[in-house]
Motif scaffolding. Structure first.
Motif, PDB file in Angstrom:
ATOM      1  N   THR A   1      18.448  20.789  92.853  1.00 32.66           N
ATOM      2  CA  THR A   1      18.222  21.593  91.651  1.00 32.66           C
ATOM      3  C   THR A   1      19.255  22.712  91.580  1.00 32.66           C
ATOM      4  O   THR A   1      20.036  22.923  92.505  1.00 32.66           O
ATOM      5  CB  THR A   1      16.819  22.231  91.674  1.00 32.66           C
TER       6      THR A   1
ATOM      7  N   SER B   1      18.166  25.854  91.148  1.00 32.66           N
ATOM      8  CA  SER B   1      17.243  26.985  91.221  1.00 32.66           C
ATOM      9  C   SER B   1      17.837  28.170  91.989  1.00 32.66           C
ATOM     10  O   SER B   1      18.522  27.996  92.995  1.00 32.66           O
ATOM     11  CB  SER B   1      15.941  26.541  91.908  1.00 32.66           C
TER      12      SER B   1
ATOM     13  N   GLU C   1      16.402  27.019  97.258  1.00 27.67           N
ATOM     14  CA  GLU C   1      15.419  25.988  96.944  1.00 27.67           C
ATOM     15  C   GLU C   1      14.181  26.073  97.827  1.00 27.67           C
ATOM     16  O   GLU C   1      13.131  25.548  97.462  1.00 27.67           O
ATOM     17  CB  GLU C   1      16.055  24.599  97.089  1.00 27.67           C
TER      18      GLU C   1
ATOM     19  N   LEU D   1      11.666  27.011  95.434  1.00 23.71           N
ATOM     20  CA  LEU D   1      10.680  26.106  94.850  1.00 23.71           C
ATOM     21  C   LEU D   1       9.701  25.596  95.906  1.00 23.71           C
ATOM     22  O   LEU D   1       8.530  25.377  95.618  1.00 23.71           O
ATOM     23  CB  LEU D   1      11.390  24.907  94.196  1.00 23.71           C
TER      24      LEU D   1
END
Length: 318
Positions: free
Chosen positions: A197, A199, A227, A203
């Motif tokens: 991702t 991000s 992440e 997450l």
């Protein structure tokens, strides 16, 4: 000189073959200088970046990935990142091939994570969770199912429709694949968790991790991206693709190092150590392992060499 586009690359660069070739490449003597970063003025628009990533194997091949990042391309309906890979003969310098850069990068990135998993995941791992719905997600599913006995795949993304589209790409596979909107539940039920991702906030939470899991982090390729949280790092035996790259560029390593959650000595090894047998990977069945990759030009060179070999082989048998 051959030109190898993305579609042709996928037909010749099979995951299992590439994973084994990467294993050999990390054992070999390949020169990988630091990549070059150059700022390119764009006259009124956001400055662009030119990246040059060379690697060579003496007497065999020289390769360089040329990547441009033009942040304003979105307004022109173009990808921000563009690139090509040039492979040269290592004895004469003659150009051998010009290869689609993004396709090569996706293929080798997934193969590197799957290579790490052969050392770090449980050999009986059957449940895979892919976090992220970008172009790398299908590649990861193909690579992991090539080396592990995966029977069930879940795909999670911030946009459930995109997660479903990834799942729908696989028709009559040997494994069951579904999209999910329950990230916590999917993490708790997985044997392998692979994140790709963009991000900047964690997450994956360490409190969700279960004994025996393998966590693969691919997306956090700058120091400000993340992440997985600190608890993931604390609970896991940590490995990286290359120490030099991960400790300078990967937020999931750089930030824990800066806060002393992680020390350089806590990094158990890299792909050089694992493939050469210098460090053990998973030491016991219930251990949690973590692999962080940022990519290396060695992987690009290896994938380009194999792609050209396979194209020439196909030409010969036609």
């Amino acid at each position: 000189m051959r030109t190898i586009g993305g579609a042709e690359l996928k037909t010749v660069l099979h995951h299992r073959m590439l994973i084994e070739r990467l294993r050999q490449a990390f054992r070999a003597d390949v020169e990988v200088p630091l990549r070059h970063h150059h700022t390119v003025k764009t006259y009124g628009e956001t400055d662009a970046t030119l990246l040059l990533m060379p690697a060579w194997e003496v007497g065999r091949s020289i390769g360089i990935k040329i990547v441009t990042v033009f942040p304003d391309n979105g307004a022109k309906d173009l990808p921000a990142v563009q690139g090509s890979y040039l492979l040269l003969d290592g004895k004469t310098g003659m150009p051998q091939a010009l290869i689609d850069g993004p396709a090569l990068t996706k293929r080798r990135t997934a193969a590197a994570s799957a290579l790490a998993a052969t050392y770090l995941a449980r050999p009986d791992a059957e449940r895979l969770l892919v976090v992220g719905t970008g172009a790398l997600a299908p590649e990861l599913i193909e690579a992991y199912t090539a080396v592990l006995p995966i029977k069930h795949v879940l795909v999670w993304g911030r946009n459930p429709e995109k997660a479903q589209k990834v799942a729908n790409r696989f028709h009559r596979p040997k494994f069951r694949i579904q999209a999910t909107d329950d990230l916590e539940g999917a993490v708790k039920g997985a044997h392998v968790i692979s994140c790709a991702t963009l991000s900047k906030q964690p997450l994956i939470r360490g409190e969700w991790l279960q004994e025996g899991q393998h966590l693969d982090l691919i997306g956090g390729f700058t120091p400000d991206m993340r992440e997985a949280d600190d608890d993931c790092v604390r609970r896991a035996r940590v490995f990286v693709d290359t120490r030099e790259g991960a400790c300078k560029e990967a937020g999931d390593i750089v930030q824990p190092l800066a806060s002393s959650v992680l020390t350089p000595d806590d990094i158990a090894g890299d792909l050089y150590d694992l493939t050469r047998g210098e460090r053990a990977g998973r030491r016991f069945y219930d251990q949690i392992t973590l692999f962080k990759s940022v990519g290396t030009a060695l992987e690009d060179l290896c994938a380009a060499q194999l792609a050209v070999e396979m194209v020439l082989h196909n030409d010969t048998i036609r």
